[in-house]
Design an enzyme around this catalytic site. Structure first.
Site, short mmCIF file in Angstrom:
data_model
loop_
_atom_site.label_atom_id
_atom_site.label_comp_id
_atom_site.label_asym_id
_atom_site.label_seq_id
_atom_site.Cartn_x
_atom_site.Cartn_y
_atom_site.Cartn_z
N TYR A 129 0.83 -1.21 0.00
CA TYR A 129 0.00 0.00 0.00
C TYR A 129 0.87 1.26 0.00
O TYR A 129 0.52 2.26 -0.62
CB TYR A 129 -0.92 0.00 1.21
CG TYR A 129 -1.75 1.26 1.36
CD1 TYR A 129 -2.59 1.70 0.34
CD2 TYR A 129 -1.68 2.04 2.52
CE1 TYR A 129 -3.33 2.86 0.47
CE2 TYR A 129 -2.43 3.19 2.66
CZ TYR A 129 -3.25 3.60 1.63
OH TYR A 129 -4.00 4.76 1.77
N ARG A 136 1.21 6.70 -6.76
CA ARG A 136 0.01 7.51 -6.98
C ARG A 136 0.32 8.99 -6.78
O ARG A 136 -0.01 9.81 -7.64
CB ARG A 136 -1.10 7.07 -6.03
CG ARG A 136 -2.34 7.96 -6.10
CD ARG A 136 -3.51 7.40 -5.33
NE ARG A 136 -3.27 7.19 -3.90
CZ ARG A 136 -4.20 6.81 -3.03
NH1 ARG A 136 -5.45 6.59 -3.45
NH2 ARG A 136 -3.92 6.63 -1.76
N ARG A 202 -11.86 13.11 1.93
CA ARG A 202 -12.79 12.24 2.66
C ARG A 202 -14.11 12.07 1.92
O ARG A 202 -14.78 11.06 2.07
CB ARG A 202 -13.04 12.79 4.06
CG ARG A 202 -11.78 12.85 4.93
CD ARG A 202 -11.19 11.48 5.18
NE ARG A 202 -9.96 11.54 5.99
CZ ARG A 202 -9.23 10.48 6.27
NH1 ARG A 202 -9.57 9.28 5.80
NH2 ARG A 202 -8.14 10.60 6.99
N GLU A 313 -14.08 -1.45 6.71
CA GLU A 313 -14.09 -0.12 6.10
C GLU A 313 -15.41 0.02 5.33
O GLU A 313 -15.87 -0.94 4.72
CB GLU A 313 -12.89 0.02 5.16
CG GLU A 313 -12.83 1.35 4.42
CD GLU A 313 -11.50 1.54 3.70
OE1 GLU A 313 -10.44 1.43 4.35
OE2 GLU A 313 -11.53 1.78 2.48
C1 3EB Z 1 -7.95 5.83 5.89
O1 3EB Z 1 -8.83 6.56 6.30
C2 3EB Z 1 -8.34 4.42 5.54
O2 3EB Z 1 -5.59 5.27 -0.15
O3 3EB Z 1 -7.23 5.84 -1.47
C3 3EB Z 1 -9.53 5.03 2.87
C4 3EB Z 1 -9.94 5.60 1.66
C5 3EB Z 1 -8.24 4.58 3.00
C6 3EB Z 1 -9.05 5.73 0.60
C7 3EB Z 1 -6.79 5.48 -0.36
C8 3EB Z 1 -7.35 4.73 1.93
C9 3EB Z 1 -7.74 5.29 0.74
O4 3EB Z 1 -6.76 6.18 5.78
C10 3EB Z 1 -7.75 3.96 4.27
#
Ligand code: 3EB
Length: 326
Positions: A129, A136, A202, A313
């Protein structure tokens, strides 16, 4: 006008106006960019579709296959990321994607779905990741895309196997990014979570046309500030995740006259351990009621989540009458 529709895999698609769809469960044989994610706990096989108003154009640019109408584009790509080459492969994939967006005139990614096989595995001392985040962020910066404030809503999940899959919904105008006041913005996470921060907001508020607004909420988990809460405690993680979704809805209400409620969102629930699925569903029923559309229509899927200590999630979306305020 942009419409989202979750259909049972057995029902017909909106063929004439369909921009693209993502299958959870068995995917059509010609969909190379289908992540291997299987529904759990009686969740039906579904396809999450996006449609516009047509007429539709369709094409390819590098690895990217896209379809668009006058206002919206849906694209997908899939590629292998050999050991030791994950970050550069992700960077190339995203650069292809941004070139496709530029060539078609849909330069604003609104929502991205990322499926990174074996997302928590270690490669050369760094979690996959975190390699993904490196490639990215580099591509966003190189392409002149918003890599911090204003980045698209997104999710990043880990199937056990398969190619790396990226899917995008893009528009001609930017979405309004929404952050969660309970959380540090992911693009400002400290470097204990990896050398480059994740690139996503978000949530995104999108003017969908016809006096409607779409709220697209990124993958949301049991994180407060930048820290994972309730490690090893499934019920605590579900509760905290719902509190975060509620906080994102509240934040969105400061930027739109549209009104959203947690129980009316469309949920996609990713569960790390398949055997937790029934408990997760029961916890959602306790929190929201069995008759809440969010629970009734939820799809639970088996996936690894991008921190090893996260068990669950939830990503969510909704549509309501109103307009986006600036
Ligand atoms: C977080 O809040 C949980 O890397 O695109 C959530 C949504 C999460 C998107 C991303 C990662 C991603 O960090 C992980």
């Amino acid at each position: 006008m942009l419409h989202a529709r979750r259909r049972d895999a057995g029902e017909p698609a909106d063929a004439g106006t369909l921009l693209g769809e993502l299958h959870f469960g068995p995917a059509p044989a010609d969909d190379r960019a289908a992540p291997l994610l299987l529904p759990l706990d009686g969740s039906r096989a579904v396809a999450d579709g996006w449609s516009g108003t047509g007429p539709m154009s369709e094409g390819r640019h590098g690895l990217v296959h896209w379809r668009h109408d006058a206002h919206w584009l849906y694209g997908s790509l899939a590629f292998d990321a050999p050991v030791g080459e994950l970050a550069p492969a992700v960077e190339r994939g995203y650069l292809d994607l941004f070139e496709a967006l530029r060539a078609t005139g849909f330069v604003h990614p609104l929502r991205l779905w990322n499926y990174v096989p074996r997302i928590n595995a270690d490669e050369g001392g760094l979690e996959r990741y975190r390699h993904f985040n490196l490639g990215r962020q580099q591509a966003f910066i190189a392409a002149g895309q918003a890599a911090f404030e204003g980045s698209p809503a997104a999710c990043a999940l880990g199937p056990h196997d398969g190619p790396l899959v990226i899917r995008v919904l893009a528009g001609r105008r930017p979405a309004l990014p929404i952050e969660n006041p309970r959380q540090v913005s992911a693009y400002h996470y400290p470097n204990q979570y990896g050398p480059r921060s994740p690139t996503f907001s978000r949530a995104a508020l999108v003017d969908a046309g016809g006096g409607r607004v779409m709220l697209l909420i990124s993958g949301t988990a049991s994180i407060v500030g930048h820290q994972t809460m309730h490690v090893g405690d499934l019920a605590g993680q579900v509760r905290e995740t719902l509190a975060n979704l509620e906080a994102v809805i509240g934040a969105s209400h400061r930027h739109t006259g549209a009104r959203f409620s947690l129980r009316d969102l469309q949920f996609t629930v990713y569960v790390r351990h398949a055997e937790d699925a029934a408990t997760v569903r029961a916890l959602l029923v306790d929190a929201l009621g069995a008759d809440a559309p969010a629970v009734r229509d939820a799809v639970l899927l088996r996936a690894d989540i991008c921190r090893r200590d996260l068990l669950v999630e939830i990503e969510a979306q909704a549509e309501a009458r109103g307009e986006v305020l600036t």
